[in-house]
Design an enzyme around this catalytic site. Structure first.
Site, PDB file in Angstrom:
ATOM      1  N   ARG A  39      51.148  35.724   0.532  1.00 26.67           N
ATOM      2  CA  ARG A  39      52.296  36.334   1.218  1.00 26.67           C
ATOM      3  C   ARG A  39      53.650  36.921   0.397  1.00 26.67           C
ATOM      4  O   ARG A  39      54.361  36.198   0.284  1.00 26.67           O
ATOM      5  CB  ARG A  39      52.403  34.547   2.381  1.00 26.67           C
ATOM      6  N   PRO A  40      53.339  38.042   0.539  1.00 23.70           N
ATOM      7  CA  PRO A  40      54.662  38.934  -0.548  1.00 23.70           C
ATOM      8  C   PRO A  40      56.289  38.849   0.858  1.00 23.70           C
ATOM      9  O   PRO A  40      55.894  38.557   1.608  1.00 23.70           O
ATOM     10  CB  PRO A  40      53.971  40.236  -0.770  1.00 23.70           C
ATOM     11  N   ILE A  41      57.392  38.892   0.351  1.00 24.99           N
ATOM     12  CA  ILE A  41      58.096  39.254   0.737  1.00 24.99           C
ATOM     13  C   ILE A  41      59.064  40.381   0.632  1.00 24.99           C
ATOM     14  O   ILE A  41      59.911  40.312   0.378  1.00 24.99           O
ATOM     15  CB  ILE A  41      59.235  38.112   0.334  1.00 24.99           C
ATOM     16  N   ASP A  42      58.208  41.302   0.381  1.00 27.96           N
ATOM     17  CA  ASP A  42      58.527  42.616  -1.002  1.00 27.96           C
ATOM     18  C   ASP A  42      59.490  43.629   0.558  1.00 27.96           C
ATOM     19  O   ASP A  42      60.409  43.974   0.054  1.00 27.96           O
ATOM     20  CB  ASP A  42      57.765  43.520  -0.810  1.00 27.96           C
TER      21      ASP A  42
ATOM     22  N   CYS B 106      52.550  26.777   3.028  1.00 30.57           N
ATOM     23  CA  CYS B 106      51.007  26.593   3.644  1.00 30.57           C
ATOM     24  C   CYS B 106      50.027  27.341   3.257  1.00 30.57           C
ATOM     25  O   CYS B 106      50.920  28.999   2.653  1.00 30.57           O
ATOM     26  CB  CYS B 106      50.966  26.045   4.581  1.00 30.57           C
TER      27      CYS B 106
ATOM     28  N   LYS C 126      59.515  25.887  15.957  1.00 29.35           N
ATOM     29  CA  LYS C 126      59.894  24.668  14.576  1.00 29.35           C
ATOM     30  C   LYS C 126      59.791  26.464  14.144  1.00 29.35           C
ATOM     31  O   LYS C 126      60.496  26.654  13.328  1.00 29.35           O
ATOM     32  CB  LYS C 126      58.364  24.948  13.969  1.00 29.35           C
ATOM     33  N   ASN C 127      59.452  27.551  14.261  1.00 27.10           N
ATOM     34  CA  ASN C 127      60.001  29.246  12.936  1.00 27.10           C
ATOM     35  C   ASN C 127      61.064  29.468  13.892  1.00 27.10           C
ATOM     36  O   ASN C 127      61.773  30.352  13.812  1.00 27.10           O
ATOM     37  CB  ASN C 127      58.846  30.198  13.815  1.00 27.10           C
TER      38      ASN C 127
ATOM     39  N   ASP D 132      49.363  32.366  14.596  1.00 23.00           N
ATOM     40  CA  ASP D 132      49.010  30.505  14.593  1.00 23.00           C
ATOM     41  C   ASP D 132      48.125  29.991  15.149  1.00 23.00           C
ATOM     42  O   ASP D 132      48.556  29.093  15.271  1.00 23.00           O
ATOM     43  CB  ASP D 132      50.356  30.708  15.046  1.00 23.00           C
TER      44      ASP D 132
ATOM     45  N   ARG E  32      54.253  19.236   8.626  1.00 18.44           N
ATOM     46  CA  ARG E  32      55.577  19.676   8.546  1.00 18.44           C
ATOM     47  C   ARG E  32      55.372  20.732   9.952  1.00 18.44           C
ATOM     48  O   ARG E  32      56.663  21.456   9.721  1.00 18.44           O
ATOM     49  CB  ARG E  32      55.005  20.829   6.946  1.00 18.44           C
TER      50      ARG E  32
HETATM   51  N1  EPU Z   1      54.853  40.622   4.712  1.00 21.74           N
HETATM   52  C1  EPU Z   1      54.466  41.445   4.251  1.00 21.74           C
HETATM   53  N2  EPU Z   1      56.040  41.503   3.238  1.00 21.74           N
HETATM   54  C2  EPU Z   1      56.843  40.573   3.718  1.00 21.74           C
HETATM   55  C3  EPU Z   1      56.926  40.276   4.760  1.00 21.74           C
HETATM   56  C4  EPU Z   1      55.844  40.160   5.525  1.00 21.74           C
HETATM   57  O1  EPU Z   1      53.641  42.362   2.737  1.00 21.74           O
HETATM   58  O2  EPU Z   1      57.820  41.345   2.991  1.00 21.74           O
HETATM   59  C5  EPU Z   1      52.712  40.944   5.709  1.00 21.74           C
HETATM   60  C6  EPU Z   1      52.234  39.620   5.092  1.00 21.74           C
HETATM   61  O3  EPU Z   1      52.064  39.616   3.990  1.00 21.74           O
HETATM   62  C7  EPU Z   1      51.613  39.269   5.891  1.00 21.74           C
HETATM   63  C8  EPU Z   1      52.046  39.477   7.977  1.00 21.74           C
HETATM   64  O4  EPU Z   1      53.519  41.041   6.999  1.00 21.74           O
HETATM   65  O5  EPU Z   1      50.074  40.078   6.542  1.00 21.74           O
HETATM   66  C9  EPU Z   1      53.205  39.242   8.436  1.00 21.74           C
HETATM   67  O6  EPU Z   1      53.519  37.939   7.836  1.00 21.74           O
HETATM   68  P1  EPU Z   1      55.851  37.712   8.425  1.00 21.74           P
HETATM   69  O7  EPU Z   1      56.586  38.286   8.029  1.00 21.74           O
HETATM   70  O8  EPU Z   1      55.551  38.653   9.861  1.00 21.74           O
HETATM   71  O9  EPU Z   1      54.986  36.329   8.666  1.00 21.74           O
HETATM   72  P2  EPU Z   1      56.284  35.494   8.212  1.00 21.74           P
HETATM   73  O10 EPU Z   1      57.761  35.518   8.379  1.00 21.74           O
HETATM   74  O11 EPU Z   1      56.297  35.066   6.804  1.00 21.74           O
HETATM   75  C10 EPU Z   1      56.126  33.727  10.184  1.00 21.74           C
HETATM   76  C11 EPU Z   1      55.814  32.374  10.588  1.00 21.74           C
HETATM   77  C12 EPU Z   1      54.512  32.130  10.528  1.00 21.74           C
HETATM   78  C13 EPU Z   1      53.349  33.100  10.952  1.00 21.74           C
HETATM   79  C14 EPU Z   1      54.195  34.448  10.705  1.00 21.74           C
HETATM   80  C15 EPU Z   1      53.530  35.462  12.024  1.00 21.74           C
HETATM   81  C16 EPU Z   1      57.840  31.598   9.642  1.00 21.74           C
HETATM   82  C17 EPU Z   1      58.430  30.054   9.451  1.00 21.74           C
HETATM   83  N3  EPU Z   1      56.235  31.832   9.271  1.00 21.74           N
HETATM   84  O12 EPU Z   1      56.064  34.175   8.874  1.00 21.74           O
HETATM   85  O13 EPU Z   1      54.091  30.874  11.007  1.00 21.74           O
HETATM   86  O14 EPU Z   1      52.077  33.229  11.472  1.00 21.74           O
HETATM   87  O15 EPU Z   1      55.313  34.959  11.215  1.00 21.74           O
HETATM   88  O16 EPU Z   1      54.087  35.169  12.711  1.00 21.74           O
HETATM   89  O17 EPU Z   1      58.197  31.898  10.900  1.00 21.74           O
HETATM   90  C18 EPU Z   1      52.937  29.216  11.343  1.00 21.74           C
HETATM   91  O18 EPU Z   1      53.515  28.412  11.647  1.00 21.74           O
HETATM   92  O19 EPU Z   1      51.648  28.478  11.015  1.00 21.74           O
HETATM   93  C19 EPU Z   1      53.251  30.162  10.750  1.00 21.74           C
HETATM   94  C20 EPU Z   1      52.129  30.063   9.140  1.00 21.74           C
END
Ligand code: EPU
Length: 427
Positions: free
Chosen positions: A124-127, A119, A23-24, A313, A405
């Site tokens: 879950r920031p994207i900063d 979910c 999925k990811n 995960d 999902r």
């Molecule tokens: N984070 C920040 N700022 C950012 C981005 C992330 O502080 O701009 C923090 C997050 O808050 C978190 C950590 O960094 O504490 C990890 O976040 P990451 O960006 O690595 O995760 P993601 O890209 O949002 C993906 C997967 C998640 C999985 C995580 C960690 C996708 C669509 N989602 O999320 O998958 O948990 O990586 O491996 O690829 C799942 O499949 O159940 C799922 C939630």
């Protein structure tokens, strides 16, 4: 109309489960096809709801999409792709929609997009995505669109290569900045990036499409920008989280269970922990076989981290496993400290878990009893399906849209190996 799973537990698992594409990986891969005006074929795409949402967003941008009967291969023809503002509800329903940011800015030097949903895992920031894009020359404003928040992004002088250090090795930020950088002017160097297999998979598609990327799988990725990419064919890697889920279920329920289309190296951290706990398994090149689940498993301590550490995960599913182990085990989630909402529902099924502050202590062994529970997020849902398969009596899991999902054909796959689970639809 609402849907729920009804599970009659305590049945053995025998036969084979074939793991679907990840999925990811599949989500960013499908979005990445929009980086060229050519035809891209993706094989082993999982049949999950988020893929359909992304396909419909691409279709609104002019993509012609064909999905084969088995929902496995997607052919995306982007010859008539055009810029569109992504400001309708579907976009906000999808956490992975942030990958459109990188793609749109890379191709069109601008983007207007609703902020992603997804979910519940706490904030879950994207900063990091935003800071990286700013370093590449984007101006970014967060504005309101009705009830939704949206991002308006513009690179007035086009996207420029930059040296970007990620404060945290985020999966999403690494992929997003890589997607943006393939069309930027000059070279981008991403430092302290994530190393997850899904990142390597996305880079492999980009390379197939003609991108110049080096260092993927290490902490430093270098991308040389190119004006144009072309089409290609790519096979999605197997889903290591789906594989891990069924491996943990099999560890407690197997009677000659084989899991196929698995890359054991991708779940080394899980395999090591299950072995430490006493699980016996035979590992092949792309299979794992468990002849019989064993009793007298040992307690273990888990701490999640970035790849190759134990994946966040899988921790909720591991919690269910640990309810069946004699003694006290612990789980610390350093990535998402709020990801423990399954524990309340597991306790309603008679487990003994204390949790809070990013940690859970699990006292086993508990005789789980079927009851009504709620899937608060995707992996919480999987942990409750697992608990239902272990429990005596009937378990009803509500709010299963989260599970659907992320898990391709979960009912069919579990039924095929003897788990008594059905999807019930009610008015
Ligand atoms: N984070 C920040 N700022 C950012 C981005 C992330 O502080 O701009 C923090 C997050 O808050 C978190 C950590 O960094 O504490 C990890 O976040 P990451 O960006 O690595 O995760 P993601 O890209 O949002 C993906 C997967 C998640 C999985 C995580 C960690 C996708 C669509 N989602 O999320 O998958 O948990 O990586 O491996 O690829 C799942 O499949 O159940 C799922 C939630």
């Amino acid at each position: 109309m609402y849907k729920y799973f009804e599970i009659n537990g305590a049945k053995k698992m025998s036969g084979e489960i074939i793991i679907s594409g990840a999925k990811n990986s599949a989500l960013p891969l499908l979005i990445a096809t929009a980086l060229s005006n050519d035809v891209v074929t993706l094989e082993d795409i999982p049949d999950i709801k988020d893929i359909k949402i992304i396909a419909s967003i691409l279709e609104r941008m002019g993509s012609k999409i064909q999905i084969d009967d088995n929902q496995r291969t997607i052919v995306v023809d982007n010859k008539e792709l055009v810029y569109k503002e992504l400001v309708y509800e579907d976009v906000s329903k999808l956490r992975a929609s942030y990958y459109f940011l990188g793609v749109m800015v890379g191709r069109y030097s601008k983007a207007k997009i609703l902020l992603p949903g997804g979910c519940f895992l706490g904030p879950r920031p994207i900063d990091l995505h935003i800071k990286g894009l700013e370093q590449m020359g984007c101006e970014i404003r967060q504005t309101k669109n009705g009830n939704f928040d949206q991002l308006e992004v513009e690179a007035k002088e086009g996207l420029k290569g930059a040296k970007i250090f990620l404060d945290f090795p985020s999966v999403g930020a690494t992929i997003n900045l890589m997607l943006a950088a393939v069309h930027a002017k000059g070279t981008t160097i991403l430092e302290n990036c994530a190393k997850e297999p899904e990142i390597i998979d996305v880079a492999n598609l980009l390379k197939t499409m003609g991108a110049e990327i080096k260092g993927v799988g290490t902490g430093e990725i270098t991308i040389k920008g190119k004006k144009k990419l072309h089409g290609g064919i790519h096979q999605v890697i197997p889903d290591r989280i789906e594989a891990g889920t069924y491996l943990m279920m099999g560890s407690l329920l197997a009677d000659n269970l084989i899991i196929k289309n698995i890359i054991p190296e991708h779940i080394e951290s899980l395999i090591a922990k299950l072995r430490e706990s006493g699980v016996k398994m035979q590992i092949g090149t792309d299979t794992i076989f468990i002849e019989k689940s064993v009793d007298n498993l040992k307690p273990i301590n888990i701490k999640t981290g970035v790849y190759p550490s134990f994946p966040t995960d899988l921790q909720q599913i591991m919690t269910t496993y640990l309810t069946q182990v004699e003694g006290e085990s612990s789980i610390i989630d350093t990535i998402y400290p709020d990801r423990f909402r399954n524990c309340e529902h597991l306790n309603n099924m008679s487990s003994n878990i204390t949790y809070g502050d990013g940690k859970a202590n699990i006292k086993g062994k508990s005789d789980l009893k079927g009851t009504e529970v709620i899937a608060t997020d995707l992996r919480a849902g999987a942990s409750l399906v697992f608990a239902g398969a272990l429990a005596k009596g009937t378990t009803k899991v509500f709010d299963i849209s989260h599970i659907l999902r992320g898990y391709d054909k979960i009912v069919e796959k579990l039924n095929a190996v003897g788990v008594d689970i059905k999807l019930v639809e009610k008015e």
